[in-house]
Design an enzyme around this catalytic site. Sequence first.
Site, PDB file in Angstrom:
ATOM      1  N   THR A  64      -4.910  23.636  18.757  1.00 43.38           N
ATOM      2  CA  THR A  64      -3.828  24.395  19.389  1.00 43.38           C
ATOM      3  C   THR A  64      -2.927  25.128  18.381  1.00 43.38           C
ATOM      4  OG1 THR A  64      -2.454  22.415  19.413  1.00 43.38           O
ATOM      5  CG2 THR A  64      -3.743  22.868  21.395  1.00 43.38           C
ATOM      6  N   ASP A 104      -3.210  30.812  28.898  1.00 43.15           N
ATOM      7  CA  ASP A 104      -2.852  32.197  29.228  1.00 43.15           C
ATOM      8  C   ASP A 104      -3.268  33.163  28.109  1.00 43.15           C
ATOM      9  OD1 ASP A 104      -0.966  30.837  27.615  1.00 43.15           O
ATOM     10  OD2 ASP A 104       0.599  32.286  28.083  1.00 43.15           O
ATOM     11  N   TYR A 127      -7.548  31.846  18.471  1.00 47.59           N
ATOM     12  CA  TYR A 127      -7.358  30.715  19.376  1.00 47.59           C
ATOM     13  C   TYR A 127      -7.788  31.086  20.800  1.00 47.59           C
ATOM     14  CZ  TYR A 127      -4.707  27.653  22.544  1.00 47.59           C
ATOM     15  OH  TYR A 127      -4.337  26.823  23.576  1.00 47.59           O
TER      16      TYR A 127
HETATM   17  N1  LIG Z   1       0.418  23.821  23.683  1.00 43.21           N
HETATM   18  C1  LIG Z   1       0.426  24.882  24.500  1.00 43.21           C
HETATM   19  O1  LIG Z   1       1.415  25.618  24.578  1.00 43.21           O
HETATM   20  C2  LIG Z   1      -0.754  25.198  25.361  1.00 43.21           C
HETATM   21  C3  LIG Z   1      -0.716  26.325  26.177  1.00 43.21           C
HETATM   22  C4  LIG Z   1      -1.792  26.600  27.004  1.00 43.21           C
HETATM   23  C5  LIG Z   1      -2.900  25.757  27.007  1.00 43.21           C
HETATM   24  N2  LIG Z   1      -2.920  24.683  26.184  1.00 43.21           N
HETATM   25  C6  LIG Z   1      -4.119  23.825  26.205  1.00 43.21           C
HETATM   26  O2  LIG Z   1      -3.773  22.573  26.760  1.00 43.21           O
HETATM   27  C7  LIG Z   1      -4.534  21.532  26.148  1.00 43.21           C
HETATM   28  C8  LIG Z   1      -3.611  20.450  25.631  1.00 43.21           C
HETATM   29  O3  LIG Z   1      -2.668  21.044  24.762  1.00 43.21           O
HETATM   30  P1  LIG Z   1      -1.439  20.239  24.121  1.00 43.21           P
HETATM   31  O4  LIG Z   1      -0.263  21.122  24.171  1.00 43.21           O
HETATM   32  O5  LIG Z   1      -1.364  18.862  24.698  1.00 43.21           O
HETATM   33  O6  LIG Z   1      -1.946  20.215  22.615  1.00 43.21           O
HETATM   34  P2  LIG Z   1      -1.578  19.233  21.417  1.00 43.21           P
HETATM   35  O7  LIG Z   1      -0.283  18.568  21.651  1.00 43.21           O
HETATM   36  O8  LIG Z   1      -1.832  20.023  20.185  1.00 43.21           O
HETATM   37  O9  LIG Z   1      -2.691  18.137  21.596  1.00 43.21           O
HETATM   38  C9  LIG Z   1      -4.025  18.394  21.325  1.00 43.21           C
HETATM   39  C10 LIG Z   1      -4.624  17.124  20.827  1.00 43.21           C
HETATM   40  O10 LIG Z   1      -5.953  17.415  20.417  1.00 43.21           O
HETATM   41  C11 LIG Z   1      -6.144  16.776  19.203  1.00 43.21           C
HETATM   42  N3  LIG Z   1      -7.168  17.369  18.379  1.00 43.21           N
HETATM   43  C12 LIG Z   1      -7.116  18.487  17.610  1.00 43.21           C
HETATM   44  N4  LIG Z   1      -8.264  18.635  16.938  1.00 43.21           N
HETATM   45  C13 LIG Z   1      -9.047  17.583  17.280  1.00 43.21           C
HETATM   46  C14 LIG Z   1     -10.332  17.158  16.930  1.00 43.21           C
HETATM   47  N5  LIG Z   1     -11.064  17.821  16.026  1.00 43.21           N
HETATM   48  N6  LIG Z   1     -10.813  16.029  17.484  1.00 43.21           N
HETATM   49  C15 LIG Z   1     -10.081  15.315  18.360  1.00 43.21           C
HETATM   50  N7  LIG Z   1      -8.864  15.660  18.743  1.00 43.21           N
HETATM   51  C16 LIG Z   1      -8.344  16.790  18.205  1.00 43.21           C
HETATM   52  C17 LIG Z   1      -4.820  16.842  18.486  1.00 43.21           C
HETATM   53  O11 LIG Z   1      -4.779  15.871  17.480  1.00 43.21           O
HETATM   54  P3  LIG Z   1      -3.832  16.100  16.203  1.00 43.21           P
HETATM   55  O12 LIG Z   1      -2.442  16.023  16.716  1.00 43.21           O
HETATM   56  O13 LIG Z   1      -4.239  14.987  15.294  1.00 43.21           O
HETATM   57  O14 LIG Z   1      -4.177  17.467  15.675  1.00 43.21           O
HETATM   58  C18 LIG Z   1      -3.873  16.554  19.624  1.00 43.21           C
HETATM   59  O15 LIG Z   1      -3.666  15.171  19.782  1.00 43.21           O
HETATM   60  C19 LIG Z   1      -5.389  22.218  25.082  1.00 43.21           C
HETATM   61  O16 LIG Z   1      -6.642  22.507  25.644  1.00 43.21           O
HETATM   62  C20 LIG Z   1      -4.663  23.531  24.838  1.00 43.21           C
HETATM   63  O17 LIG Z   1      -5.540  24.552  24.382  1.00 43.21           O
HETATM   64  C21 LIG Z   1      -1.876  24.372  25.370  1.00 43.21           C
END
Ligand SMILES: NC(=O)c1ccc[n+]([C@@H]2O[C@H](COP(=O)([O-])OP(=O)(O)OC[C@H]3O[C@@H](n4cnc5c(N)ncnc54)[C@H](OP(=O)(O)O)[C@@H]3O)[C@@H](O)[C@H]2O)c1
Length: 286
Positions: A64, A104, A127
Site C-alpha cells: 500500500t 479508487d 500501485y
Molecule cells: N490504505 C488505503 O488508503 C487504501 C485505499 C484503498 C484501498 N486499499 C486497499 O485495502 C487493503 C487493505 O489496506 P490497509 O489500508 O489495511 O493497508 P495496510 O494498513 O498497509 O495493511 C496492509 C497489510 O499488508 C501487509 N503486507 C504488505 N506486504 C506484504 C507481504 N509481502 N506479505 C504479507 N503481508 C504484506 C502489511 O504488512 P506490513 O505492515 O508489515 O507492511 C500490512 O499489514 C489493501 O488491499 C489496499 O490496497 C487501501
Amino acid sequence: MKRPVILLTGAAGQLGFELARLLPAHGEVQALDRAALDLADADAVAAAVRRIEPQIIVNAAGYTAVDRAESEPALADAVNARAPAVLAAEAKRLDALLIHYSTDYVFDGMSGQPYREQDPMHPLNVYGSSKLAGERAIAASGVAHLILRTSWIYGWRGQNFLLTMRRLAATRDELRVVADQFGVPNWSRVLAEATAGLVARGAAALAAKSGVYHLSGRGRASWFDFARAIFDDADRPRVVPITTAEYPTPARRPASAVLATAKFEEAFGIVLPDWREMLAACKAAA
Ligand SMILES: NC(=O)c1ccc[n+]([C@@H]2O[C@H](COP(=O)([O-])OP(=O)(O)OC[C@H]3O[C@@H](n4cnc5c(N)ncnc54)[C@H](OP(=O)(O)O)[C@@H]3O)[C@@H](O)[C@H]2O)c1
C-alpha cells in the site's frame, strides 16, 4: 449453518487488524500477518491455502506504499497482482469464496463524476496498476469473489493521514495540505464491519453476487477538508490549502476519485455513513 473456516491475510494491517477482531464471530479464523505468510512468496501463498482449506479467504494484505511502489514495481506486482492470482486459483480449486480489496486509484480521477464499478479504468501510478492487475487476475480465474474497492483508509493504527496529521501537529503550528485532490476518507473499522456483515451471510449467498463493488462512505472531501475535520476546524494548527503542484510526490494521484456505492448498497442493503460521521465516530473511539 456450519461455521466456515476463514483465512485472513494481512492481519496486522489497518483493515486486517479490525477484521481479525470481528470475523471470529462468523467462523473459524486463521489470521496470518506478514510474518506468518509473505504474499510475495507465491509458493507459500498456495501452500497456506492448501493447508488451511478455507471456505472463505479475506485478503486484507496489500502493498500500500503508493509512492514507494514507483521504485518497487516488481514487489508491488508480486503482492497486489500475483498473490491475489494465486489466492484466486487456490480458492477456485477448493470452491471457496475470495473477498479482496481494491482501490479508487484504478481510476484516473478525471471524469469529475463519482465512478461506477463498470467505468473505464486507467490507473495513474504503479500501485493502481498493480491493484488493477490483481482485480483482473481474480476475475479471470473464475473463482467466486467479491472485489471491494475502497479509498483513503484511516484509523488509530498503521500508516494513514489521520495519524500523520496528528504527528505533524505535535511539532508544527502550520500544516500545508493539498486541497485539489478529492476522494472519500473511510475508517478501517467501518469497512471491516461491513465486510463482517457480508461474511455473516455465508459463502454461498455471497458467491451468488460475485463481482466488483464500491465500498465507501458518502460525501466528498479534499485532503485539506479531511485535515480541517481532523482538527475540528480549530485555529491551531493552521491548515493551509495548497495545490498538488506545490506538493510533488513520486506517484501521480487521481484528482477526484469518489466511488459511487449504489451497486453495493442495493446488493447487500448496507449503507456506509458520510465521511464526517465516520471520522467523528473514529475520534470518539480513540
Ligand atoms: N490504505 C488505503 O488508503 C487504501 C485505499 C484503498 C484501498 N486499499 C486497499 O485495502 C487493503 C487493505 O489496506 P490497509 O489500508 O489495511 O493497508 P495496510 O494498513 O498497509 O495493511 C496492509 C497489510 O499488508 C501487509 N503486507 C504488505 N506486504 C506484504 C507481504 N509481502 N506479505 C504479507 N503481508 C504484506 C502489511 O504488512 P506490513 O505492515 O508489515 O507492511 C500490512 O499489514 C489493501 O488491499 C489496499 O490496497 C487501501
